[in-house]
Write a protein that holds these residues in place. Structure first.
Motif, PDB file in Angstrom:
ATOM      1  N   LYS A 114      -9.626 -13.902 -32.236  1.00 13.68           N
ATOM      2  CA  LYS A 114     -10.128 -15.013 -31.422  1.00 13.68           C
ATOM      3  C   LYS A 114     -10.991 -15.936 -32.272  1.00 13.68           C
ATOM      4  CE  LYS A 114      -9.987 -12.790 -26.904  1.00 13.68           C
ATOM      5  NZ  LYS A 114      -8.962 -13.707 -26.381  1.00 13.68           N
ATOM      6  N   GLU A 118     -14.187 -18.686 -28.912  1.00  7.58           N
ATOM      7  CA  GLU A 118     -13.653 -17.702 -27.954  1.00  7.58           C
ATOM      8  C   GLU A 118     -14.420 -16.384 -28.018  1.00  7.58           C
ATOM      9  OE1 GLU A 118      -8.950 -19.059 -27.862  1.00  7.58           O
ATOM     10  OE2 GLU A 118      -9.689 -17.755 -29.458  1.00  7.58           O
ATOM     11  N   THR A 121     -17.343 -17.015 -25.801  1.00  9.71           N
ATOM     12  CA  THR A 121     -17.111 -17.281 -24.371  1.00  9.71           C
ATOM     13  C   THR A 121     -16.437 -16.116 -23.643  1.00  9.71           C
ATOM     14  OG1 THR A 121     -14.989 -18.336 -24.876  1.00  9.71           O
ATOM     15  CG2 THR A 121     -16.901 -19.780 -24.674  1.00  9.71           C
ATOM     16  N   ILE A 125     -16.956 -15.482 -19.506  1.00  2.65           N
ATOM     17  CA  ILE A 125     -15.813 -15.799 -18.649  1.00  2.65           C
ATOM     18  C   ILE A 125     -15.293 -14.544 -17.959  1.00  2.65           C
ATOM     19  CG2 ILE A 125     -13.410 -16.584 -18.631  1.00  2.65           C
ATOM     20  CD1 ILE A 125     -14.157 -18.533 -20.895  1.00  2.65           C
ATOM     21  N   LYS A 126     -15.093 -13.468 -18.731  1.00  2.00           N
ATOM     22  CA  LYS A 126     -14.430 -12.281 -18.181  1.00  2.00           C
ATOM     23  C   LYS A 126     -15.383 -11.375 -17.402  1.00  2.00           C
ATOM     24  CE  LYS A 126     -10.505 -13.420 -19.561  1.00  2.00           C
ATOM     25  NZ  LYS A 126      -9.647 -14.013 -18.520  1.00  2.00           N
ATOM     26  N   LYS A 131     -17.158 -20.443 -15.417  1.00  3.50           N
ATOM     27  CA  LYS A 131     -16.013 -21.339 -15.653  1.00  3.50           C
ATOM     28  C   LYS A 131     -15.881 -21.627 -17.146  1.00  3.50           C
ATOM     29  CE  LYS A 131     -14.505 -22.470 -11.445  1.00  3.50           C
ATOM     30  NZ  LYS A 131     -14.853 -21.092 -10.993  1.00  3.50           N
ATOM     31  N   LYS A 132     -14.640 -21.807 -17.589  1.00  2.00           N
ATOM     32  CA  LYS A 132     -14.390 -21.946 -19.019  1.00  2.00           C
ATOM     33  C   LYS A 132     -15.179 -23.117 -19.623  1.00  2.00           C
ATOM     34  CE  LYS A 132     -10.671 -22.121 -22.410  1.00  2.00           C
ATOM     35  NZ  LYS A 132      -9.507 -22.939 -22.738  1.00  2.00           N
ATOM     36  N   ALA A 135     -18.758 -22.226 -19.896  1.00  2.00           N
ATOM     37  CA  ALA A 135     -18.967 -21.192 -20.912  1.00  2.00           C
ATOM     38  C   ALA A 135     -18.894 -21.796 -22.308  1.00  2.00           C
ATOM     39  CB  ALA A 135     -17.919 -20.090 -20.760  1.00  2.00           C
ATOM     40  N   GLU A 136     -17.975 -22.748 -22.500  1.00  2.00           N
ATOM     41  CA  GLU A 136     -17.843 -23.362 -23.826  1.00  2.00           C
ATOM     42  C   GLU A 136     -19.051 -24.232 -24.144  1.00  2.00           C
ATOM     43  OE1 GLU A 136     -14.012 -25.232 -24.133  1.00  2.00           O
ATOM     44  OE2 GLU A 136     -13.013 -23.289 -24.462  1.00  2.00           O
TER      45      GLU A 136
END
Lengths: 264, 496
Positions: A114, A118, A121, A125-126, A131-132, A135-136
């Motif tokens: 990743k 990623e 995040t 996220i998980k 929300k993506k 998170a970014e």
């Protein structure tokens, strides 16, 4: 006291001065087969404390660190509480509690497949359902803070060790943990990269992060540590403030240890 | 003359199946090509449809042409008679023994399969008038026909004969007088090859088979006088279908009178060939005529491999994970499964699922089901090990880092460990796919019409073993090379 959602049944532990206890170890023992790695550890770490764990290799420092988020299980009879709640067995409850305890590994352990962004995040996220986009945005803020925002789109293997370890710290911070555990975070780094990682850790300590740091960096211990735990053969032999430890070590093993590392 | 010795391939399969499964009877060998349909009711006369059983491949009497159509002397004679007498024929291409059984059990009305009229068979069947007289012939390499002209010119030479058949009896009867060596072999194909390679100087076998091979460019020529062996007849179950038998005899007489009978026989034995303008004796001619059948075989090879590989992936992942769980029961199941299917030959399972299983469950197993089961279970055992190895080779720190973020075991596997494991296992999986594609050729042993099976059918008729195998090897090579390229391309796209 900054707690916003007090658990109904289990009020947060506090010591006599009213400071919140975040990590509590009670009668913790750990055997690997017949070898006893930890012996009768009893320990409380209050909020905002930076506890430095020192000791020769094989003394049980890393094991102690790893039991706190249950990467190692402990022998029956002992208890570990995080913010007043006992560590559950495997399952959802454990996963939830682990999110409160960040971990930074000696070998970084960035997710190799990743990107840097990623890596940071994935947890929010998980696990937290962020929300993506949010998170970014948060991740970029953290990467900025540890000084690797420029590398956000790269893969871990493209970064230097020091950069990777700073990403690992950002990844842990993204979960907004109550406690951060550092398991020899600079031991796998080339010497010229040690400082950039320590700088980030010092900054975190100043901001009031509760930290347990297994390290050999005496400079960092003196500069950022509130407390030194000296371990040997699975026992905590000294538990004092850094100044006292480095100037007036009590235990002969501690004197011996300091003699070896300060003379070279 | 037909006998079980004339069908070594079938005999070997049956014997093997019997060896492996104890009680495998001939009834296990059915439906090599077509499923038996319900028996037609058979009141007398024209306008009726009759179910006629025949063999799968016994060129030139019955075999499949390049487009996969059933053809041959038997087929043409039967259809001409049907046309002449005004009835319809529904073919069941079953294999010789199965065809006989189909008639005995009433599943078919009659059998025409290059079947010799013998007293033993007269006990069970009613035969038509003979429609063909079987003969034995000698054959030698093209160019040797001046030197070898009959038994009398074989002194000190080696003669290939078929083990346990009339050709061996006949040769033995003449051996002393003419002083030649005997080389008994179990298949016509092998006999032809041994003459072509010089291991034997001549061979003796059924004339129609050899003559058809000559026609197809086998490189041999027939020499000397043919030796009559017996008559071939069309047969019905004793006491049944008398009107069908009567129509056959009447129709046969018509064909012989009109000259159509000679036309049919000459079409296969007389050097006229199929009138499609292709010279079969050249390599190019062989390629052109055999290509459609080989391509249909390749299609089956690819399809059975694709289905089996997809299923083997699912099972392999399952067993691979079971093998690394902490649950001793699941681990035990996985270890047992893997060791059983890695520790036994594929062929054993092919025979078991196709011949053995039907006897256990009391119903026929479709050949695709048997083939897919065989390849899937074998492939799954290997894939399970590939999966286990790849998952275990991912740095444990990756799992620890994921779990310390608060992801559960399952999510950590799915999001962190597996993507990296897949990347590592892809080359091994591509390798396994190639192995499975090649292993699928073993299914020819149960009569699955894959590429190599089609090739066998072709060279069993024309004896051009080397050329056909060369073509097949090239087809396999091209298919596997393209498949590997494709898999590597997908790998690069997915796992960059």
């Amino acid at each position: 006291m900054t707690q916003t959602t007090p658990p109904p049944a289990d009020p947060p532990a506090a010591d006599s001065t009213g400071t919140r206890i975040l990590v509590e170890l009670e009668n913790v023992n750990k055997h690997f087969g017949s070898f006893q790695a930890l012996t009768d550890i009893n320990l409380t770490i209050p909020e905002r404390q930076v506890a430095i764990v020192l000791g020769p290799s094989g003394s049980g420092k890393s094991t102690l660190c790893r039991t706190i988020n249950r990467l190692e299980t402990i022998d029956p009879g002992g208890t570990i509480r995080i913010d007043g709640k006992p560590l559950p067995d495997e399952g959802k409850a454990l996963a939830r509690l682990r999110a409160d305890v960040g971990m930074v590994f000696q070998s970084f352990n960035l997710f190799a497949h990743k990107s840097i962004l990623e890596n940071v995040t994935l947890g929010p996220i998980k696990v937290k359902g962020v929300k993506k986009a949010q998170a970014e945005k948060d991740a970029m803020g953290l990467l900025e803070r540890v000084g690797v925002a420029q590398q956000a789109r790269k893969m871990p293997a493209q970064l230097s060790g020091g950069q990777q370890q700073r990403v690992a710290i950002a990844r842990a911070l993204a979960m907004k943990p109550k406690v951060l555990l550092f398991d020899e975070p600079t031991s796998a780094l080339d010497p010229e990269m040690v400082q950039e990682v320590l700088d980030v850790m010092v900054q975190l300590a100043r901001e009031g992060m509760t930290m347990v740091v297994v390290t050999h960096e005496m400079g960092f211990a003196r500069k950022a540590g509130d407390r030194v735990l000296f371990m040997d053969e699975g026992k905590v032999l000294e538990d004092t403030d850094p100044e006292s430890f480095f100037t007036r070590p009590q235990h002969p093993r501690a004197k011996d240890f300091l003699g070896k590392i300060l003379t070279h | 003359m037909r006998s079980i010795q004339n069908r070594p391939a079938l005999a070997v399969i049956v014997a093997l199946a019997a060896l492996v499964f104890g009680g495998a009877s001939l009834s296990g060998v059915t439906t090599l090509a077509t499923a038996p349909s319900a028996a037609a009711a058979t009141p007398a006369g024209a306008g009726q449809t009759y179910t006629i059983a025949t063999d799968t491949t016994f060129a030139p009497f019955e075999f499949r042409d390049s487009s996969g159509e059933l053809t041959g002397i038997d087929i043409d004679i039967m259809e001409s008679i049907a046309e002449d007498q005004g009835f319809e024929v529904e073919w069941q291409s079953l294999g010789f023994n199965a065809a006989l059984q189909a008639v005995q059990s009433g599943q078919a009305d009659g059998v025409i399969a290059g079947m010799g009229i013998t007293d033993e068979r007269r006990e069970i069947f009613d035969f038509s008038e003979p429609y063909f007289t079987g003969t034995l012939t000698l054959a030698v390499n093209e160019g040797d026909e001046g030197e070898i002209t009959g038994f009398e010119s074989l002194e000190g030479k080696t003669l290939a004969v078929k083990t346990g058949s009339l050709s061996e009896e006949e040769a033995k009867a003449n051996q002393e007088e003419f002083g030649f060596e005997l080389l008994p072999l179990d298949q016509t194909t092998t006999m032809v090859e041994s003459v072509k390679s010089g291991n034997a100087d001549a061979l003796m076998d059924d004339y129609p088979i050899i003559a058809y091979g000559v026609e197809q460019g086998s490189g041999l020529v027939t020499v000397g006088e043919q030796i009559p062996t017996g008559d071939y007849g069309f047969a019905v179950n004793k006491g049944d279908n008398a009107e069908l038998l009567a129509m056959f005899d009447a129709g046969l007489a018509e064909l012989q009178a009109s000259g159509e009978y000679d036309e049919i026989v000459n079409r296969y034995l007389g050097g006229e060939g199929e009138d499609d303008g292709v010279d079969r004796s050249t390599f190019w001619g062989l390629l052109v005529t055999s290509f459609p059948a080989l391509m249909s075989g390749l299609g089956n090879t690819l399809l059975v491999t694709a289905i089996s590989f997809a299923l083997a992936m699912v099972l392999g992942l399952l067993f691979g994970f079971m093998k690394i769980t902490r649950n001793p029961v699941l681990r035990g199941i996985a270890v047992t499964f893997i060791s059983i299917f890695r520790g036994t030959p594929i062929l054993v399972w092919a025979f078991f699922f196709y011949f053995g299983l039907p006897q256990l469950i009391g119903t026929n197993v479709n050949i695709w089901v048997a083939g897919v089961l065989t390849l899937t279970l074998n492939g799954a055992a290997y894939i399970a090990e590939i999966v286990r190895g790849a998952v275990q080779s991912v740095d444990p720190g990756q799992m620890e880092a994921s779990r310390s973020l608060g992801l559960g075991y399952g999510k950590s596997m799915q999001r962190v460990v597996l993507p990296q494991a897949f990347k590592m296992m892809t080359p091994s999986l591509i390798n396994q796919l190639v192995i499975m594609l090649k292993d699928s050729s073993l299914l020819l042993a149960i009569g699955f019409a894959e590429l190599l099976y089609q090739a066998q059918q072709i060279y069993a008729a024309n004896f051009r073993v080397t050329e056909v195998l060369l073509i097949v090897a090239v087809i396999y090579f091209v298919a596997i090379t393209l498949l590997t390229q494709l898999a590597n391309y997908v790998d690069r796209k997915v796992n960059k």
